[in-house]
Design a protein around this motif. Structure first.
Motif, mmCIF file in Angstrom:
data_model
loop_
_atom_site.group_PDB
_atom_site.id
_atom_site.type_symbol
_atom_site.label_atom_id
_atom_site.label_comp_id
_atom_site.label_asym_id
_atom_site.label_seq_id
_atom_site.Cartn_x
_atom_site.Cartn_y
_atom_site.Cartn_z
ATOM 1 N N THR A 83 0.815 -1.094 0.051
ATOM 2 C CA THR A 83 -0.055 0.039 0.105
ATOM 3 C C THR A 83 0.942 1.118 -0.122
ATOM 4 N N ASN A 84 0.552 2.124 -1.109
ATOM 5 C CA ASN A 84 1.040 3.496 -1.039
ATOM 6 C C ASN A 84 0.005 4.461 -0.552
ATOM 7 N N PHE A 85 0.187 5.444 0.303
ATOM 8 C CA PHE A 85 -0.625 6.578 0.456
ATOM 9 C C PHE A 85 -0.267 7.741 0.088
ATOM 10 N N ILE A 86 -0.902 8.370 -0.865
ATOM 11 C CA ILE A 86 -0.461 9.786 -1.454
ATOM 12 C C ILE A 86 -1.588 10.877 -0.960
ATOM 13 N N HIS A 87 -1.003 12.026 -0.532
ATOM 14 C CA HIS A 87 -1.709 13.094 0.117
ATOM 15 C C HIS A 87 -2.427 13.988 -1.294
ATOM 16 N N VAL A 88 -3.365 14.484 -1.334
ATOM 17 C CA VAL A 88 -3.795 15.375 -2.213
ATOM 18 C C VAL A 88 -4.485 16.600 -1.526
ATOM 19 N N GLY A 89 -4.067 17.719 -2.280
ATOM 20 C CA GLY A 89 -4.388 19.246 -1.564
ATOM 21 C C GLY A 89 -3.178 19.932 -1.470
ATOM 22 N N THR A 90 -3.378 20.934 -0.626
ATOM 23 C CA THR A 90 -2.329 22.053 -0.278
ATOM 24 C C THR A 90 -1.497 21.604 0.943
ATOM 25 N N ASN A 91 -2.010 20.896 2.062
ATOM 26 C CA ASN A 91 -1.370 20.655 2.917
ATOM 27 C C ASN A 91 -0.464 19.140 2.808
ATOM 28 N N THR A 92 -0.431 18.528 4.024
ATOM 29 C CA THR A 92 0.201 17.240 3.817
ATOM 30 C C THR A 92 -0.401 15.999 4.794
ATOM 31 N N MET A 93 0.199 15.040 4.790
ATOM 32 C CA MET A 93 -0.566 14.109 5.621
ATOM 33 C C MET A 93 0.342 13.222 6.486
ATOM 34 N N ALA A 94 0.061 12.531 7.608
ATOM 35 C CA ALA A 94 0.859 11.663 8.433
ATOM 36 C C ALA A 94 0.276 10.310 8.229
ATOM 37 N N MET A 95 1.130 9.244 8.416
ATOM 38 C CA MET A 95 0.758 8.065 8.784
ATOM 39 C C MET A 95 1.425 7.355 9.777
ATOM 40 N N VAL A 96 0.473 6.573 10.815
ATOM 41 C CA VAL A 96 0.926 6.257 12.206
ATOM 42 C C VAL A 96 0.608 4.767 12.024
ATOM 43 N N ASN A 97 1.615 3.906 12.360
ATOM 44 C CA ASN A 97 1.225 2.286 12.576
ATOM 45 C C ASN A 97 1.223 2.048 14.211
ATOM 46 N N GLU A 98 -0.163 1.750 14.597
ATOM 47 C CA GLU A 98 -0.260 1.409 16.040
ATOM 48 C C GLU A 98 -0.304 -0.065 16.434
ATOM 49 N N GLY A 99 0.336 -0.753 15.589
ATOM 50 C CA GLY A 99 0.404 -2.048 15.978
ATOM 51 C C GLY A 99 -1.105 -2.775 16.210
ATOM 52 N N SER A 100 -1.011 -3.788 17.167
ATOM 53 C CA SER A 100 -2.377 -4.469 17.693
ATOM 54 C C SER A 100 -2.662 -4.237 18.691
ATOM 55 N N SER A 101 -2.002 -3.169 19.457
ATOM 56 C CA SER A 101 -2.404 -2.872 20.910
ATOM 57 C C SER A 101 -3.096 -1.608 20.963
ATOM 58 N N TYR A 102 -3.791 -1.093 19.794
ATOM 59 C CA TYR A 102 -4.360 0.163 19.910
ATOM 60 C C TYR A 102 -5.762 0.119 20.792
ATOM 61 N N SER A 103 -6.040 1.506 21.279
ATOM 62 C CA SER A 103 -7.289 1.644 21.817
ATOM 63 C C SER A 103 -8.603 1.137 21.153
ATOM 64 N N GLY A 104 -9.201 0.090 21.846
ATOM 65 C CA GLY A 104 -10.488 -0.364 21.039
ATOM 66 C C GLY A 104 -10.206 -1.630 20.355
ATOM 67 N N ALA A 105 -9.183 -2.130 20.537
ATOM 68 C CA ALA A 105 -8.697 -3.421 19.687
ATOM 69 C C ALA A 105 -9.569 -4.627 19.890
ATOM 70 N N THR A 106 -10.312 -4.674 20.996
ATOM 71 C CA THR A 106 -10.967 -5.723 21.394
ATOM 72 C C THR A 106 -11.972 -6.173 20.125
ATOM 73 N N GLY A 107 -11.989 -7.428 19.511
ATOM 74 C CA GLY A 107 -12.781 -7.781 18.552
ATOM 75 C C GLY A 107 -11.987 -7.753 17.243
ATOM 76 N N PHE A 108 -10.724 -6.837 17.264
ATOM 77 C CA PHE A 108 -9.865 -6.772 15.905
ATOM 78 C C PHE A 108 -8.548 -7.250 16.304
ATOM 79 N N HIS A 109 -8.329 -8.021 17.250
ATOM 80 C CA HIS A 109 -7.115 -8.525 17.831
ATOM 81 C C HIS A 109 -6.100 -9.208 16.885
#
Length: 263
Positions: A83-109
């Motif tokens: 997967t490649n993410f490309i920002h569109v528009g005048t500002n920019t974007m950030a990408m963060v990998n939360e792994g499998s321990s993110y808040s609300g991960a129950t049911g998505f482990h």
């Protein structure tokens, strides 16, 4: 295959969502599939804009690696998803990998979660954003040795609104997709491509009507094209160069002169 989904009414009114669209194009010609997604969101009030992406890791049966706005999901000796993410528009974007321990991960482990967001500095999310536009290119692979082809964004000149394009320089069947931005319906387009070979082209967000499509001034196969309401797309194959889309004007009726004494 192409679809645009209007998600505006799926959010609470307090969010102030004025436009919420997800465009999905599944390009299947050739030996490699690509799924190209364009997200286009706008609100009447400032707030965080995030898109959450879940990668199925199945308790270690697959792993993900992240780079600069890229994700690689790998199942050893089996398959991969790039997967490649490309920002569109005048500002920019950030990408963060939360792994499998993110808040609300129950049911998505069984997933690792990655999110992309509107950003001012490329590393943190912007809590004052009122818009967020991004393109995600997904490449599913039969095996683990594939690599994402070169991705470029040809500049599009259009009437009726703005547009964004992405070019995938696949070695066998290149792809070019143009998305109308911010809910626009376009009446003309012009852009220049640089791939090798013959590419599958998809032009979206086109207003109803009949259009000529030319490559370097010469009509492409199938032109003129008729665009219907609710379809709003044109698909064709062509080599690289300058593509122009313009309204096809109806022919004028010409009267045959009548000479005295003759019919």
């Amino acid at each position: 295959a192409y679809e645009v989904m209007d998600l505006t009414n799926t959010y609470r009114s307090a969010v102030g969502l004025t436009r919420g669209q997800r465009h999905v194009a599944h390009m299947k010609q050739g030996t490699q599939d690509y799924v190209i997604m364009y997200d286009d969101f706008a609100t009447s009030v400032a707030g965080m804009k995030k898109a959450y992406w879940h990668y199925f890791v199945l308790n270690g049966a697959a792993t993900i690696a992240t780079g600069a706005n890229t994700v690689t999901l790998t199942r050893p000796s089996k398959a991969a998803l790039l997967t490649n993410f490309i920002h569109v528009g005048t500002n920019t974007m950030a990408m963060v990998n939360e792994g499998s321990s993110y808040s609300g991960a129950t049911g998505f482990h069984n997933t690792d979660r990655v999110y992309t967001c509107a950003s001012l500095d490329g590393s943190t999310c912007d809590a004052t954003a009122t818009t967020f536009e991004e393109i995600a290119i997904h490449q599913p692979c039969n095996g683990i040795t594939c690599t994402m082809p070169a991705l470029t964004q040809p500049t599009v000149t259009a009437t009726g609104g703005n547009a964004v394009a992405v070019q995938i320089a696949d070695a066998v069947s290149p792809k070019v997709v143009v998305f109308a931005r911010q809910g626009a319906l376009l009446t003309s387009q012009s852009f220049t491509t640089t791939f090798s070979g013959t590419a599958q082209h998809l032009l979206t967000g086109i207003s109803r009507g009949t259009y000529n499509v030319a490559l370097n001034g010469v009509q492409v196969s199938g032109s003129p094209f008729t665009v219907n309401t609710g379809d709003n797309t044109i698909q064709f194959n062509a080599t690289s160069g300058t593509i122009t889309l313009s309204a096809s004007l109806p022919r004028r009726a010409t009267a045959r002169p009548v000479l005295s004494g003759h019919q």
